[in-house]
Design a protein around this motif. Structure first.
Motif, short mmCIF file in Angstrom:
data_model
loop_
_atom_site.label_atom_id
_atom_site.label_comp_id
_atom_site.label_asym_id
_atom_site.label_seq_id
_atom_site.Cartn_x
_atom_site.Cartn_y
_atom_site.Cartn_z
N ASN A 51 0.81 -1.22 0.00
CA ASN A 51 0.00 0.00 0.00
C ASN A 51 0.85 1.27 0.00
N VAL A 52 1.98 1.24 0.70
CA VAL A 52 2.89 2.40 0.69
C VAL A 52 3.49 2.57 -0.70
N ARG A 53 3.89 1.47 -1.30
CA ARG A 53 4.51 1.54 -2.64
C ARG A 53 3.50 1.90 -3.72
N ALA A 54 2.28 1.46 -3.58
CA ALA A 54 1.27 1.67 -4.62
C ALA A 54 1.08 3.15 -4.94
N VAL A 55 1.03 3.99 -3.91
CA VAL A 55 0.79 5.41 -4.15
C VAL A 55 2.02 6.14 -4.67
N ARG A 56 3.14 5.46 -4.72
CA ARG A 56 4.38 6.04 -5.24
C ARG A 56 4.82 5.39 -6.55
N SER A 57 3.97 4.56 -7.12
CA SER A 57 4.36 3.76 -8.28
C SER A 57 3.77 4.32 -9.57
N ALA A 105 -13.97 4.69 -1.41
CA ALA A 105 -14.97 4.37 -0.39
C ALA A 105 -14.73 3.05 0.33
N VAL A 106 -14.08 2.09 -0.33
CA VAL A 106 -13.93 0.76 0.25
C VAL A 106 -12.46 0.41 0.50
N ASN A 107 -11.67 0.36 -0.54
CA ASN A 107 -10.31 -0.17 -0.42
C ASN A 107 -9.37 0.72 0.39
N VAL A 108 -9.40 2.03 0.16
CA VAL A 108 -8.50 2.92 0.90
C VAL A 108 -8.82 2.92 2.40
N PRO A 109 -10.09 3.03 2.83
CA PRO A 109 -10.35 2.95 4.27
C PRO A 109 -9.91 1.62 4.90
N LEU A 110 -10.11 0.52 4.17
CA LEU A 110 -9.64 -0.77 4.68
C LEU A 110 -8.12 -0.79 4.78
N ASN A 111 -7.43 -0.26 3.79
CA ASN A 111 -5.97 -0.16 3.84
C ASN A 111 -5.52 0.65 5.05
N ASN A 112 -6.19 1.76 5.28
CA ASN A 112 -5.82 2.62 6.42
C ASN A 112 -6.03 1.91 7.75
N ARG A 113 -7.12 1.17 7.86
CA ARG A 113 -7.36 0.40 9.09
C ARG A 113 -6.30 -0.68 9.29
N LEU A 114 -5.93 -1.34 8.21
CA LEU A 114 -4.89 -2.37 8.32
C LEU A 114 -3.56 -1.75 8.73
N ALA A 115 -3.25 -0.58 8.19
CA ALA A 115 -2.00 0.10 8.53
C ALA A 115 -1.97 0.51 10.00
N ALA A 116 -3.14 0.73 10.59
CA ALA A 116 -3.21 1.16 11.98
C ALA A 116 -3.11 0.00 12.98
N THR A 117 -3.18 -1.25 12.50
CA THR A 117 -3.09 -2.37 13.42
C THR A 117 -1.67 -2.47 13.97
N LYS A 118 -1.58 -2.69 15.23
CA LYS A 118 -0.28 -2.76 15.90
C LYS A 118 0.17 -4.19 16.18
N GLY A 133 -14.32 -5.65 -2.61
CA GLY A 133 -14.25 -4.31 -3.22
C GLY A 133 -13.33 -4.30 -4.42
N ASN A 134 -12.22 -4.98 -4.31
CA ASN A 134 -11.25 -5.03 -5.40
C ASN A 134 -11.82 -5.74 -6.61
N SER A 135 -12.58 -6.80 -6.39
CA SER A 135 -13.21 -7.51 -7.50
C SER A 135 -14.23 -6.63 -8.20
N VAL A 136 -14.98 -5.86 -7.42
CA VAL A 136 -15.97 -4.94 -8.01
C VAL A 136 -15.25 -3.90 -8.86
#
Length: 154
Positions: A51-57, A105-118, A133-136
């Motif tokens: 997810n970090v790389r995706a926004v820089r690719s 609406a779907v994938n980015v919020p889920l990514n952000n929640r996953l990034a926040a898991t400790k 969401g990705n399939s849709v």
């Protein structure tokens, strides 16, 4: 705008939308199953790195390019409605833009929640919801690209 420029814009929208759709469906069919088979903490860490790389690719060219060209197509073909080519172009542009909305609406919020898991947990629930969401967004992208291409040949 000339018909040639509109055709070029529609072609560019089809190309970027199909490229993004292919990435989405490739992720659903290959990357996510491989991560699902890995240890949970490893899957969480890997997905967060992706997810970090995706926004820089260079993928962002297709992702943002699809949204922008689809909006532009919708604007320039609307005056030509109800011609069949304009209908296909507008449908394709709408579907391409819907993929962008699903991402936001779907994938980015889920990514952000996953990034926040400790604790490196929660991948199974994340993966199931994210993959849906990705399939849709993959399906609407490819259908949108097909409709954009159809508008060039009808």
């Amino acid at each position: 705008m000339t018909d040639q420029l509109i055709g070029l814009l529609v072609g560019l929208a089809a190309l970027t939308t199909a490229t993004a759709g292919g990435v989405y469906l490739g992720f659903t069919s290959m990357v996510m199953p491989a991560l699902r088979e890995s240890p949970e903490a490893e899957s969480v860490a890997t997905m967060n790195r992706i997810n970090v790389r995706a926004v820089r690719s260079t993928f962002m060219i297709a992702f943002v390019g699809s949204a922008l060209t689809c909006l532009a197509v919708a604007i320039v073909v609307t005056p030509a409605l109800p011609r069949l080519d304009a209908l296909f172009a507008l449908l394709g542009a709408a579907l391409g833009f819907i993929a962008f909305v699903v991402t936001a609406a779907v994938n980015v919020p889920l990514n952000n929640r996953l990034a926040a898991t400790k604790d490196g947990r929660g991948f199974a629930d994340f993966e199931r919801r994210w993959r849906r969401g990705n399939s849709v967004r993959g399906a609407v992208s490819l259908l949108g690209a097909a409709s954009l291409i159809t508008s060039l040949v009808v």
